[in-house]
Design a protein around this motif. Structure first.
Motif, PDB file in Angstrom:
ATOM      1  N   VAL A   1       0.799  -1.221   0.000  1.00  0.00           N
ATOM      2  CA  VAL A   1       0.000   0.000   0.000  1.00  0.00           C
ATOM      3  C   VAL A   1       0.835   1.277   0.000  1.00  0.00           C
ATOM      4  O   VAL A   1       0.316   2.352  -0.311  1.00  0.00           O
ATOM      5  CB  VAL A   1      -0.972   0.003   1.202  1.00  0.00           C
TER       6      VAL A   1
ATOM      7  N   ILE B   1     -11.439   2.410  -3.739  1.00  0.00           N
ATOM      8  CA  ILE B   1     -12.361   1.410  -3.193  1.00  0.00           C
ATOM      9  C   ILE B   1     -13.696   1.555  -3.905  1.00  0.00           C
ATOM     10  O   ILE B   1     -14.203   2.677  -4.075  1.00  0.00           O
ATOM     11  CB  ILE B   1     -12.547   1.599  -1.673  1.00  0.00           C
TER      12      ILE B   1
ATOM     13  N   HIS C   1      -4.332   0.089  -5.535  1.00  0.00           N
ATOM     14  CA  HIS C   1      -3.375   1.158  -5.270  1.00  0.00           C
ATOM     15  C   HIS C   1      -3.382   2.160  -6.429  1.00  0.00           C
ATOM     16  O   HIS C   1      -2.483   2.167  -7.265  1.00  0.00           O
ATOM     17  CB  HIS C   1      -1.979   0.565  -5.078  1.00  0.00           C
TER      18      HIS C   1
ATOM     19  N   TRP D   1      -8.585   1.719   7.627  1.00  0.00           N
ATOM     20  CA  TRP D   1      -7.652   0.816   6.961  1.00  0.00           C
ATOM     21  C   TRP D   1      -8.155  -0.627   6.991  1.00  0.00           C
ATOM     22  O   TRP D   1      -7.949  -1.381   6.038  1.00  0.00           O
ATOM     23  CB  TRP D   1      -6.272   0.906   7.599  1.00  0.00           C
TER      24      TRP D   1
ATOM     25  N   GLU E   1      -5.739   4.811  -2.070  1.00  0.00           N
ATOM     26  CA  GLU E   1      -6.387   3.555  -2.419  1.00  0.00           C
ATOM     27  C   GLU E   1      -7.782   3.784  -2.982  1.00  0.00           C
ATOM     28  O   GLU E   1      -8.604   4.490  -2.376  1.00  0.00           O
ATOM     29  CB  GLU E   1      -6.488   2.659  -1.180  1.00  0.00           C
TER      30      GLU E   1
ATOM     31  N   VAL F   1     -12.020   6.968  -2.097  1.00  0.00           N
ATOM     32  CA  VAL F   1     -10.583   6.752  -1.966  1.00  0.00           C
ATOM     33  C   VAL F   1     -10.202   6.839  -0.497  1.00  0.00           C
ATOM     34  O   VAL F   1     -10.795   7.603   0.277  1.00  0.00           O
ATOM     35  CB  VAL F   1      -9.757   7.771  -2.794  1.00  0.00           C
ATOM     36  N   LEU F   2      -9.246   6.037  -0.121  1.00  0.00           N
ATOM     37  CA  LEU F   2      -8.629   6.090   1.196  1.00  0.00           C
ATOM     38  C   LEU F   2      -7.281   6.777   1.030  1.00  0.00           C
ATOM     39  O   LEU F   2      -6.433   6.320   0.263  1.00  0.00           O
ATOM     40  CB  LEU F   2      -8.434   4.677   1.754  1.00  0.00           C
TER      41      LEU F   2
ATOM     42  N   PHE G   1     -10.575  -2.478  -7.152  1.00  0.00           N
ATOM     43  CA  PHE G   1     -10.010  -1.702  -6.052  1.00  0.00           C
ATOM     44  C   PHE G   1      -8.493  -1.774  -6.153  1.00  0.00           C
ATOM     45  O   PHE G   1      -7.951  -2.534  -6.955  1.00  0.00           O
ATOM     46  CB  PHE G   1     -10.468  -2.267  -4.693  1.00  0.00           C
TER      47      PHE G   1
ATOM     48  N   LEU H   1     -11.294   9.095   4.341  1.00  0.00           N
ATOM     49  CA  LEU H   1     -12.079   8.469   3.273  1.00  0.00           C
ATOM     50  C   LEU H   1     -12.816   9.582   2.553  1.00  0.00           C
ATOM     51  O   LEU H   1     -13.529  10.374   3.191  1.00  0.00           O
ATOM     52  CB  LEU H   1     -13.086   7.476   3.849  1.00  0.00           C
TER      53      LEU H   1
ATOM     54  N   ARG I   1     -10.327  -1.330   4.088  1.00  0.00           N
ATOM     55  CA  ARG I   1      -9.575  -1.613   2.861  1.00  0.00           C
ATOM     56  C   ARG I   1      -8.937  -2.994   2.908  1.00  0.00           C
ATOM     57  O   ARG I   1      -8.974  -3.743   1.921  1.00  0.00           O
ATOM     58  CB  ARG I   1      -8.508  -0.513   2.663  1.00  0.00           C
ATOM     59  N   GLU I   2      -8.353  -3.350   4.051  1.00  0.00           N
ATOM     60  CA  GLU I   2      -7.581  -4.595   4.129  1.00  0.00           C
ATOM     61  C   GLU I   2      -8.458  -5.844   4.135  1.00  0.00           C
ATOM     62  O   GLU I   2      -7.987  -6.933   3.809  1.00  0.00           O
ATOM     63  CB  GLU I   2      -6.694  -4.559   5.369  1.00  0.00           C
TER      64      GLU I   2
ATOM     65  N   ILE J   1     -11.065  -6.244   2.192  1.00  0.00           N
ATOM     66  CA  ILE J   1     -11.681  -6.457   0.877  1.00  0.00           C
ATOM     67  C   ILE J   1     -11.290  -7.812   0.289  1.00  0.00           C
ATOM     68  O   ILE J   1     -12.160  -8.549  -0.197  1.00  0.00           O
ATOM     69  CB  ILE J   1     -11.329  -5.298  -0.081  1.00  0.00           C
TER      70      ILE J   1
END
Length: 465
Positions: free
Chosen positions: A150, A252, A376, A324, A250, A279-280, A374, A222, A327-328, A330
């Protein structure tokens, strides 16, 4: 012809190096491959690695290096041919030294990524490579696959974070190149050949890793965007305002959050109704700059340009961790839903929005397929995963999978992208490499393989078919 590892080879190996083969040594995370092994060697130092490789070279026995086993393209699994010797690096798990003033750490190949990060933190530094699997993934495997993760937007991939390596080449010779230098212009860079070679040119046994001072303050937000094109414009605006302080960016999709609602009902969702795109953003700032203020300024200007429609700025470390985690998790939700075909791709940044839009049209022509896109966005790396329609099983799409994968990869290559952004080639994508790699480059790769590994014992079938 490679021979199967067996009793005669076992007699030539250093005492105490053999271990029992366990099911975990023959499996990979997605369950697509089940491997085989004649022997499992777990050396304790580079001299034992060299002795094992020399014995295998003499007996013409294949060697499959094994790190944490988290790879997703089958590079650590050999299904066909004579049973190989598996070389586990789990006992070479020592952080040899840390030089905080130099921003350097030397770790053996079996050190987990998390342990390397912890050792750096203990010295007041940061090893910035970050992966969801960092508690299991090992430094040797991370380098062998040139993992990204990431934070590649700011700090680069594993290759950019490696200053030197110690490695055993296919003839059993030891290459001691654990330099702590930023500049070393002395000919061919064998280090860079070994990084990303997935164990096909030798075994990395230790590495000199680049550390950085940790940011004085971090911020996470976010932000809801209308579409991927707006996300790309937001990335450019963030770069203008914050420079290289943007650590991660990131993309999403709402489909990813809907999958999480379906499979992980206890996971805290930030929005009542998942937006189509968000986006993150993770930033790391020097002292004297408040991350909340920086993110608020970014949001305000982005809203004026109609690049964002809503947003949340983490107000605590726990809220940042919750963002986070969203995101992780997913990939885990994807696994529970069951993908038809998963794609680890990269594209020139300006090609990303049109690829996503054209992908909808292409998939609609192929069948009733859901997409969770999704990844990077900051470095152009997308995870473009295709799923069955709601109420249907992925087994119903088995006949479609090869055609679907080929169509997605063709779209990527046509736009100047890569069908393997950060997971490597392994055994899963050797056919793709044969089809789409530049023929001169592929010929050069084969020449390097033949020169360094003339007997073909190192991870045969990985990278090069």
């Amino acid at each position: 012809m490679l021979n199967a590892a067996g009793p005669e080879l076992a007699k030539k190996l250093p005492e105490g190096v053999l271990r029992e083969v366990e099911p975990r040594h023959l499996e990979e995370p997605r369950g697509r491959y089940h491997g085989q092994a004649g022997l499992l060697a777990a050396p304790r130092n580079v001299q034992e690695v060299a002795a094992v490789i020399r014995a295998c070279a003499e007996a013409r026995v294949a060697v499959v290096p094994l790190g944490g086993g988290t790879g997703l393209v089958g590079g650590q699994i050999m299904q066909d041919g004579p049973a190989p010797l598996l070389m586990s690096m789990e006992r070479m798990n020592r952080v040899r030294d840390v030089w905080p003033q130099e921003n350097v750490l030397i770790a053996e190949a079996g050190v987990t990524l998390q342990a390397a990060r912890d050792a750096a933190e203990g010295a007041g530094r940061l090893f910035p490579l970050s992966l969801a699997s960092q508690g299991t993934a090992q430094i040797g495997g991370v380098l062998a696959t040139n993992a990204g993760g990431v934070n590649a937007l700011r700090y680069g991939t594993a290759r950019a974070l490696c200053l030197g390596v110690e490695a055993v080449l296919p003839d059993g010779s030891i290459m001691d190149d654990l330099k702590r230098l930023r500049k070393d212009n002395t000919g061919y860079d064998i280090r860079d050949l070994l990084i990303g070679a997935e164990g096909s040119l030798g075994v990395i046994t230790a590495a000199s890793l680049r550390l950085v001072p940790p940011p004085a303050a971090n911020g996470v937000a976010l932000m809801v965007v209308p579409d991927p094109a707006a996300a790309l414009s937001l990335l450019a605006l963030a770069g203008q305002q914050l420079g290289d302080c943007v650590t991660a960016f990131e993309l999403i999709s709402g489909q990813g959050l809907r999958f999480q609602k379906e499979t992980m009902p206890d996971l805290r969702q930030p929005f009542g109704v998942p937006p189509d795109w968000m986006v993150l953003i993770d930033i790391g700032l020097p002292g004297g700059i408040a991350p909340d203020t920086a993110l608020e300024t970014l949001f305000t200007e982005a809203a004026e340009r109609e690049l964002v429609t809503d947003g949340l700025i983490a107000q605590s470390g726990q809220q940042a961790a919750d963002f986070w985690r969203l995101r992780e998790e997913i990939p885990e939700a994807n696994r529970l839903i069951g993908a038809i075909s998963s794609h680890d791709i990269s594209l020139p940044l300006t090609e990303v929005p049109c690829f996503i839009e054209d992908g909808k049209t292409m998939l609609a022509q192929m069948g009733d397929i859901r997409v969770n896109c999704f990844g990077h966005l900051g470095d152009g790396n997308l995870h473009y995963n295709c799923f069955p329609a709601e109420g249907r099983n992925r087994a119903e799409y088995d006949d479609l999978r090869p055609r679907l994968q080929e169509a997605v990869h063709q779209m990527v290559v046509d736009r100047g992208g890569s069908f393997s952004a950060e997971h490597g080639v392994g055994r899963l994508k050797t056919g793709d490499l044969e089809r789409w790699a530049d023929p001169v480059r592929l010929s050069a790769m084969r020449a390097v393989k033949s020169a360094l590994d003339p007997k073909g014992i190192m991870n045969p079938g990985a990278v090069l078919a």
